[in-house]
Design a protein around this motif. Structure first.
Motif, short mmCIF file in Angstrom:
data_model
loop_
_atom_site.label_atom_id
_atom_site.label_comp_id
_atom_site.label_asym_id
_atom_site.label_seq_id
_atom_site.Cartn_x
_atom_site.Cartn_y
_atom_site.Cartn_z
N ASP A 106 22.87 -22.48 7.78
CA ASP A 106 23.36 -21.91 9.03
C ASP A 106 22.35 -20.96 9.67
O ASP A 106 22.34 -20.78 10.89
CB ASP A 106 24.68 -21.16 8.80
CG ASP A 106 25.83 -22.10 8.49
OD1 ASP A 106 25.75 -23.29 8.86
OD2 ASP A 106 26.82 -21.66 7.86
N ASP A 158 20.04 -21.15 3.21
CA ASP A 158 21.13 -20.86 4.14
C ASP A 158 20.93 -21.75 5.36
O ASP A 158 20.20 -21.39 6.28
CB ASP A 158 21.14 -19.38 4.54
CG ASP A 158 22.26 -19.05 5.51
OD1 ASP A 158 23.06 -19.95 5.85
OD2 ASP A 158 22.33 -17.89 5.95
N ARG A 189 22.31 -11.85 7.54
CA ARG A 189 21.34 -10.76 7.66
C ARG A 189 20.04 -11.28 8.26
O ARG A 189 19.59 -12.38 7.95
CB ARG A 189 21.07 -10.13 6.29
CG ARG A 189 22.32 -9.55 5.62
CD ARG A 189 21.98 -8.89 4.30
NE ARG A 189 21.16 -7.70 4.51
CZ ARG A 189 20.62 -7.00 3.50
NH1 ARG A 189 20.81 -7.39 2.24
NH2 ARG A 189 19.90 -5.92 3.75
N ASP A 198 15.64 -17.64 -0.77
CA ASP A 198 16.86 -17.24 -1.47
C ASP A 198 16.77 -15.74 -1.78
O ASP A 198 16.37 -15.33 -2.87
CB ASP A 198 17.01 -18.05 -2.76
CG ASP A 198 18.36 -17.85 -3.43
OD1 ASP A 198 19.01 -16.81 -3.18
OD2 ASP A 198 18.76 -18.73 -4.21
N TYR A 213 19.67 -14.88 6.85
CA TYR A 213 20.10 -15.24 5.50
C TYR A 213 21.46 -14.61 5.25
O TYR A 213 21.58 -13.39 5.19
CB TYR A 213 19.08 -14.75 4.46
CG TYR A 213 19.52 -14.98 3.03
CD1 TYR A 213 19.42 -16.25 2.46
CD2 TYR A 213 20.04 -13.94 2.27
CE1 TYR A 213 19.83 -16.46 1.15
CE2 TYR A 213 20.44 -14.15 0.96
CZ TYR A 213 20.34 -15.41 0.40
OH TYR A 213 20.75 -15.62 -0.90
N LYS A 214 22.48 -15.45 5.18
CA LYS A 214 23.85 -15.00 4.96
C LYS A 214 24.24 -13.89 5.95
O LYS A 214 24.83 -12.88 5.58
CB LYS A 214 24.04 -14.54 3.51
CG LYS A 214 23.84 -15.67 2.50
CD LYS A 214 24.11 -15.23 1.07
CE LYS A 214 23.95 -16.40 0.11
NZ LYS A 214 24.22 -16.02 -1.31
N ASP A 261 18.97 -13.34 -2.25
CA ASP A 261 19.82 -12.73 -3.28
C ASP A 261 19.10 -12.73 -4.62
O ASP A 261 19.02 -11.70 -5.31
CB ASP A 261 21.15 -13.48 -3.41
CG ASP A 261 22.12 -13.14 -2.29
OD1 ASP A 261 21.87 -12.17 -1.55
OD2 ASP A 261 23.13 -13.86 -2.14
#
Length: 425
Positions: free
Chosen positions: A303, A301, A186, A156, A183-184, A158
């Motif tokens: 995805d 994440d 990136r 995580d 991650y998102k 963030d």
């Protein structure tokens, strides 16, 4: 109810799955020819030779382009990369570095080899570090966090980056197990101050050994280059960097032979991830369709997960062990990571022992002494053995992926039936 193979039934598969290695299973003529070209040129050293092929430089440029990051350095291993990264950041004696409780021995070992001391943060059901536990291990002597993206799934970032920014800590991303993970949107390894990748045999891409260090910071890059090459910075003109540092270093230079193999391996990353991700999602979907209450490994994440392992969270340690044993009997190898043992419990770390005098660097007189206890990361102690993983190979066929799902459903249903029978006996 099908009888389990472990109880004398017919196994779902008649033979073991293909080897779980990733990049090595796709080694072919391309890698062979690339190495032959370097040898024929009699120039296996990256910085000079009679007929330079510039394989390492080409690899670095290729990685930089695909990761959209300006500075990439080939090194001898990911462990070397971690040491180089910490030396680039000025980490050393008297510093503490936050390390996840669930990681390979090399992460903590690299901290000790850099003359710093690891302090351990707990994990959660993603198998990654629990960012909500960072505050517990932080004090003013902590200088950095090593984020390890475990088995293809991102931490995580963030929360971790926000914590690091608030306390002015460096973030090193160890992407050894998760090449290609995002991650998102990136790319993992490019989010923190420095990222480190592995090209060891077990990894997504491999030359047997090797690694890379990446960063967007020119000063950190210069320091990394100097530390990996005996204090030298031979490529300053290539990068148009005005040198700022004078320092000694060690030898962690990647050879042209490794570079040549890795150029060809790097080109196959998309194929490897695409295949693993497809099988992983299909296997999960097939299991969930039959057993909607199965608890899969969590993800920060989903995805961005590259799908290299199927992770299942079991209610008890005994159930996890029974599942792993039954799956193996079905010829689908399944296990818990690191035998369910947090890295800090390994004796050399837990007992703070090193090859140096007075167990340097643990002998530093920290304001807050570093004390390890067996239960200091209770989630890791509880969860690590309860989460089983089945490795997903990039050379699996659709039929083999289907057999993994069938075996998991068969075993889980049988264990549920046994548990139900036991509850009513």
């Amino acid at each position: 109810m099908e009888k389990l193979a472990i109880d004398g039934g017919t196994p779902v598969r008649s033979k073991p799955l293909p080897p779980p290695f990733r990049g090595s299973m796709l080694i072919g003529e391309e890698e062979t020819n690339a190495v032959s070209n370097v040898l024929a040129a009699q120039s296996p050293f990256r910085y000079y030779g009679p007929n330079m092929q510039y394989a390492v430089q080409t690899l670095e440029d290729l990685i930089a382009k695909d990761l959209n990051i300006p500075y990439v350095l080939g090194v001898t291993s990911c462990t070397a990369g971690l040491v180089v990264a910490m030396k680039a950041l000025g980490i050393g004696y008297g510093d503490k570095v936050i390390v996840p409780a669930n990681t390979f021995v090399a992460t903590a070992g690299a901290v000790v080899s850099s003359n710093a001391v690891p302090v351990y943060v707990d994990m959660d059901e993603s198998l990654n570090m629990d960012p909500d536990d960072l505050e517990r291990v932080y004090d003013e002597e902590v200088k950095a966090i090593i984020v390890v993206h475990i088995n293809g799934s991102a931490c995580d970032m963030d929360k971790i980056m926000a914590f690091a920014k608030k306390r002015d800590l460096y973030v090193i991303e160890d992407v050894a197990q998760s090449q290609g993970c995002t991650y998102k949107g990136r790319i993992c390894g490019t989010i923190g101050d420095i990222g480190v990748f592995s090209f060891q045999m077990n990894k997504m891409l491999t030359a047997g050994e090797g690694g890379a260090v990446v960063t967007s910071n020119p000063e950190l890059f210069e320091r990394a280059v100097r530390y990996h090459d005996q204090g030298s910075f031979r490529d300053k003109d290539r990068y148009q960097i005005d040198p700022k540092f004078v320092m000694s270093g060690q030898n962690y230079r990647m050879s042209e032979l490794t570079g040549a193999v890795m150029i060809e391996q790097w080109k196959k990353l998309g194929t490897i991830i695409g295949t693993m991700r497809k099988h992983h999602r299909n296997i999960r979907a097939a299991i969930a369709a039959e057993l909607p209450d199965v608890k899969f490994r969590a993800a920060a994440d989903d995805d961005g997960d590259i799908g290299c392992v199927l992770g299942i969270v079991h209610p008890t340690l005994e159930r996890a062990r029974a599942y792993a044993s039954a799956m193996k009997a079905e010829n689908v190898s399944t296990h818990s990571m690191y035998d369910g043992v947090p890295v800090y419990k390994i004796p050399c770390f837990f007992e703070q022992r090193t090859a140096e005098k007075d167990n340097f660097p643990y002998n530093y007189p920290f304001k807050k002494p570093v004390i390890y206890t067996e239960d200091m990361c209770p989630k890791c102690v509880d969860l690590l053995g309860r989460i089983t993983i089945t490795l997903i190979s990039p050379i699996l066929t659709d039929e083999e992926a289907d057999e993994i799902a069938r075996a998991a459903v068969k075993v889980l249903k049988a264990l549920d039936a046994k548990a139900g029978a036991g509850a009513h006996s």
